[in-house]
Design an enzyme around this catalytic site. Structure first.
Site, PDB file in Angstrom:
ATOM      1  N   SER A  50      49.175  52.722  41.329  1.00 41.69           N
ATOM      2  CA  SER A  50      47.944  52.822  42.122  1.00 41.69           C
ATOM      3  C   SER A  50      47.744  54.261  42.574  1.00 41.69           C
ATOM      4  CB  SER A  50      48.030  51.932  43.364  1.00 41.69           C
ATOM      5  OG  SER A  50      48.100  50.586  42.996  1.00 41.69           O
ATOM      6  N   ARG A  59      51.182  39.423  42.492  1.00 42.10           N
ATOM      7  CA  ARG A  59      51.255  40.244  43.709  1.00 42.10           C
ATOM      8  C   ARG A  59      51.702  39.382  44.883  1.00 42.10           C
ATOM      9  NH1 ARG A  59      47.088  42.770  47.340  1.00 42.10           N
ATOM     10  NH2 ARG A  59      47.990  44.679  48.136  1.00 42.10           N
ATOM     11  N   LYS A  93      26.203  44.188  46.491  1.00 38.22           N
ATOM     12  CA  LYS A  93      25.591  44.577  45.219  1.00 38.22           C
ATOM     13  C   LYS A  93      25.046  45.991  45.281  1.00 38.22           C
ATOM     14  CE  LYS A  93      24.257  39.933  43.783  1.00 38.22           C
ATOM     15  NZ  LYS A  93      23.186  39.087  43.243  1.00 38.22           N
TER      16      LYS A  93
END
Lengths: 222, 222
Positions: free
Chosen positions: B109, B40, B138
């Site tokens: 995408s 990328r 998290k």
């Protein structure tokens, strides 16, 4: 067409064209006598350039004007452009040539005779040389940080492919570029930001043609 | 390889890899068990990506790891990558497919089921879906502005091609993405910015494999 016929060369940039779209500017440039259009549109995404490219292809094909895509070989292929123009930070000329095949036109931006010879050896069909004039001032003896007509002459002497001068070129200062041996001149703002892009193209084309007459005469005199 | 085997997917970005080059990071990721690498390198020029791509092609081919190029179909062709990954602002899937041919892998995408169905119909081989988690926290119940595992599940239900979750995914929060039906997860920083990219890749691959076990079990339970 053969790049040796690239007298008046428009590089597109909608962001400096005010209220007009690139399509508007290209249509006017075609009416004014442009020979070739390069789809550049720096800092826009590929989808936008592709969609614009499809429209430009239709317009230019109808008019018999060449369409070249800056940097993106894939966009050039996708819109069936006549070729691609690559710079020193883009895909190498030899790679563009391999991807597009022998019939496509591959142009390359070069600023020195060394780069020019390398591009020619790699298979470039024409060279964009510049920045010619660091400013668009009429005082062409200064060039500020531009390479000037002298560099054009140096590169024209070094290679056997056509050279187009770019950077700060206007109808008023195009003559020395052509007299130095350039086939033509490429411009962005001179046409795109003009009050009347059609008239600006016609004036530039006239300046190039007139200078070619002078150039031919001076050659004949030698 | 078939994109249904894309469990651990690295997207390269040298600018966040500290002292390491992308080559260093990819070599470590290969050792850690990455399945596919996407070149990328946002905001770098085509020449740089081309030259890096030639090196990555050698590395990945040796390791049996797929190499996909972001956005640039021409670079993918030039370095003989396995395929290309396009976003909604890049060349359309159908155009990439036409340029690369039927054997190449074309990824797309998508953020919604509508985009996913359109990409599948246009010939995409797999989908990158995200941003999954707006943060790498998290606390995966929040997602901030991410689409979350629910959107993964929705798109997995809508299409029949593999789906890879991307955006904010870490070894700690990968499980819900895979349990939602994703084939795998794509990451940039989780590997690239890790203290130990090899260990980070292995941990991510382990999380994906473990979750696939759970996922398969839960399917069997239905």
């Amino acid at each position: 067409m053969d790049p040796s016929e690239y007298g008046t060369y428009l590089v597109t940039q909608q962001s400096i064209s005010g209220d007009r779209s690139t399509i508007d500017v290209v249509r006017a440039a075609i009416e004014g006598g442009v020979d070739v259009v390069q789809l550049r549109e720096k800092d826009t995404d590929a989808r936008w350039r592709y969609e614009l490219g499809l429209e430009l292809r239709e317009l230019t094909a109808e008019a018999g004007v060449d369409l070249i895509v800056n940097d993106r070989v894939d966009v050039a292929e996708a819109i069936d452009a006549d070729g691609v123009h690559v710079g020193q930070s883009d895909l190498p000329v030899a790679v563009a040539r391999e991807l597009l095949g022998p019939e496509a036109i591959v142009g390359c931006s070069t600023a020195t005779a060394e780069e020019a010879l390398e591009a020619e050896a790699a298979g470039a069909d024409y060279l964009g040389v510049g920045t010619v004039y660091g400013t668009t001032s009429k005082d062409v003896d200064r060039y500020k940080n531009g390479v000037g007509p002298e560099r054009i002459a140096e590169i024209v002497d070094a290679v056997s492919i056509p050279v187009v001068g770019i950077g700060g070129v206007t109808a008023d200062n195009a003559a020395p570029v052509v007299e130095a041996g350039a086939t033509g001149v490429a411009v962005i703002s001179e046409i795109t930001a003009a009050d009347d892009p059609r008239a600006a193209t016609a004036a530039l084309a006239d300046a190039v043609e007139t200078a070619k007459g002078v150039g031919d005469a001076s050659v004949a005199d030698e």
